[in-house]
Design an enzyme around this catalytic site. Sequence first.
Site, PDB file in Angstrom:
ATOM      1  N   LYS A 176       0.783  -1.080   0.072  1.00 48.83           N
ATOM      2  CA  LYS A 176       0.064  -0.217  -0.089  1.00 48.83           C
ATOM      3  C   LYS A 176       0.791   1.298  -0.100  1.00 48.83           C
ATOM      4  O   LYS A 176       1.358   1.746   1.100  1.00 48.83           O
ATOM      5  CB  LYS A 176      -1.009   0.016   1.410  1.00 48.83           C
ATOM      6  CG  LYS A 176      -2.404   0.731   1.204  1.00 48.83           C
ATOM      7  CD  LYS A 176      -2.088   2.074   0.804  1.00 48.83           C
ATOM      8  CE  LYS A 176      -1.992   2.983   1.728  1.00 48.83           C
ATOM      9  NZ  LYS A 176      -1.667   4.416   1.581  1.00 48.83           N
ATOM     10  N   GLU A 251       9.409   1.561  10.887  1.00 47.17           N
ATOM     11  CA  GLU A 251      10.197   2.506  10.993  1.00 47.17           C
ATOM     12  C   GLU A 251       9.772   3.870  10.933  1.00 47.17           C
ATOM     13  O   GLU A 251       9.100   4.293  10.122  1.00 47.17           O
ATOM     14  CB  GLU A 251      10.965   2.084   9.734  1.00 47.17           C
ATOM     15  CG  GLU A 251      12.584   2.682   9.412  1.00 47.17           C
ATOM     16  CD  GLU A 251      12.447   4.226   8.975  1.00 47.17           C
ATOM     17  OE1 GLU A 251      12.414   5.074   9.916  1.00 47.17           O
ATOM     18  OE2 GLU A 251      12.645   4.436   7.795  1.00 47.17           O
ATOM     19  N   CYS A 285      14.039  10.264   6.770  1.00 47.21           N
ATOM     20  CA  CYS A 285      13.661   9.797   8.276  1.00 47.21           C
ATOM     21  C   CYS A 285      14.972  10.046   8.970  1.00 47.21           C
ATOM     22  O   CYS A 285      14.880  10.210  10.147  1.00 47.21           O
ATOM     23  CB  CYS A 285      13.167   8.424   8.219  1.00 47.21           C
ATOM     24  SG  CYS A 285      13.833   7.079   7.121  1.00 47.21           S
ATOM     25  N   GLU A 384      10.100  15.812  15.056  1.00 50.12           N
ATOM     26  CA  GLU A 384      10.413  15.839  13.555  1.00 50.12           C
ATOM     27  C   GLU A 384       9.851  16.700  12.727  1.00 50.12           C
ATOM     28  O   GLU A 384       8.563  16.992  12.849  1.00 50.12           O
ATOM     29  CB  GLU A 384       9.992  14.414  13.045  1.00 50.12           C
ATOM     30  CG  GLU A 384      10.507  13.790  11.654  1.00 50.12           C
ATOM     31  CD  GLU A 384      10.237  12.514  11.475  1.00 50.12           C
ATOM     32  OE1 GLU A 384       9.247  11.919  11.667  1.00 50.12           O
ATOM     33  OE2 GLU A 384      11.358  11.811  10.882  1.00 50.12           O
TER      34      GLU A 384
END
Length: 482
Positions: A176, A251, A285, A384
């Site tokens: 997906k 992750e 990331c 983040e």
Amino acid sequence: MQKSHFIANDWVAPAEGEFIPVIDPSDGSSLGEIARGTAHDVDAAVAAARSAIGETFDGPWGALAAAQRGRLLYRFSAAVSEHAEELAALEASDTGKSMKTARADVVALARYLEYYAGACDKLHGETLPYEAGYMVMTVREPHGVTAHIIPWNYPIQIFGRTVGASLAAGNACVVKPAEDASLSVLRLAEIAAAIGFPSGAINVVTGYGHEAGAALTEHRGIDHISFTGSTVTGRRVGEAAARRHCPVTLELGGKSPQIVFEDADLDAALPVIVNAIVQNAGQTCSAGSRLLVHSSVYEQVLERLARSFRALRSGPPALELDMGPLVNRKQYELVKSILAKAEADGIQVAACGELHPDAAAAGFYQEAVLLRDVPHGHSLAQEEIFGPVLAAMPFEDEAEAIRLANGTDFGLVAGVWTRDGARQLRLARKLRCGQVFVNNYGAAGGVELPFGGVKSSGYGREKGFEALLGFTVLKTIAVRHG
Ligand code: NAD
């Protein structure tokens, strides 16, 4: 352009007939539409994957010998290289990343597939010394059907490192991709079918996370979930997996520190430090988004970095500048709002890059920003951002550097710049994260290097041989032979 799902080696229209618009982030124009998947489409994809595997690994994919799986993956890798320019252009237009980054992503994908191709027939168990009269062995078996929820920042690379590893271990996959970046993944499934992957080995259902993504994570026909994305969604995926005891790899990004000591080779360090935050416009990331610098060299480092930041250019992907636009309006507005809050809180901007004159006003462009003296407790140093924003702060000694570096909820990677060998090792052992880079950052991507986090950066490992193990189940067989 209108794209359906890719299920059982064929294009399959969405069961409910709905599509999602695809926007070009460089100018806000339409690139076409992709299928809006629902639970019905997920059912069809999981059924295709299950029949590829077979009830007892006796399906066309499940029964394939390891060496044959490897040959197919090698062929897939070669086909990716043959279609490199087409795939890179598709990725650049869909995500906004510069063509040079997109090309590098395709090279990485080919390498992931090659690496895992070679590993297929080296994934073996052991025999164990046990009591007299027994023969005990372990075998590594595939989970069965694995789900892969992929974000928009590196669809091509993340396909390589999760789907590549899972196929090598013998699983069938349902993928997906993100609603903002599905085109390259659909094309990859089509290429795989054309070069001989059996029907159902790789299936792609597109759509929104709360619809297709949620249906996939809750599906009882899924035996393992690999998720890459935000901490918030990762928690939801982890909860859905826990409800039915499904193994999951998460992750979830980070707030990774780059630590510069007073004895660092600054000529070597500074270009790497800049690249670690502006690569893919900061939407990485493992971006090095915090800069911790020893107070004795802080002003010098900031002055030199400011010169570099002022020279950075953001513009259309085809111009191959330092950065393209951010992926979508939501991300663009998020980064703008974070910067507005920084200004309101009195945080100083040390330097900014520039937009290229060809950057369309309707595109989602964000210039690179270097912020200085960011307080450790401020959200800019803790959360983040996923944009080209570097938060710099000074430290007084090694103990403080470690405390600041470890002082967030995240723990994905860290970079350390020092010539002192003992300090390199002390830092490497004391930093709480999944990867430590000494006198470099990222080690040029290294598909062989296990990657993943601790704390809110997630758990489980991608990349390298370690990822392969995660896509298997260890079975112990004890034979009493007397
Ligand atoms: P997200 O985590 O919501 O999306 C990632 C993937 O998960 C997409 O494919 C999405 O469709 C799917 N998804 C969303 N909700 C789901 C659900 N309930 N169940 C199953 N799947 C679901 O990320 P986003 O909203 O696109 O981006 C938000 C933030 O996430 C970014 O600002 C960034 O901080 C972070 N992010 C991290 C990474 C990474 O590589 N770790 C990648 C992309 C975004």
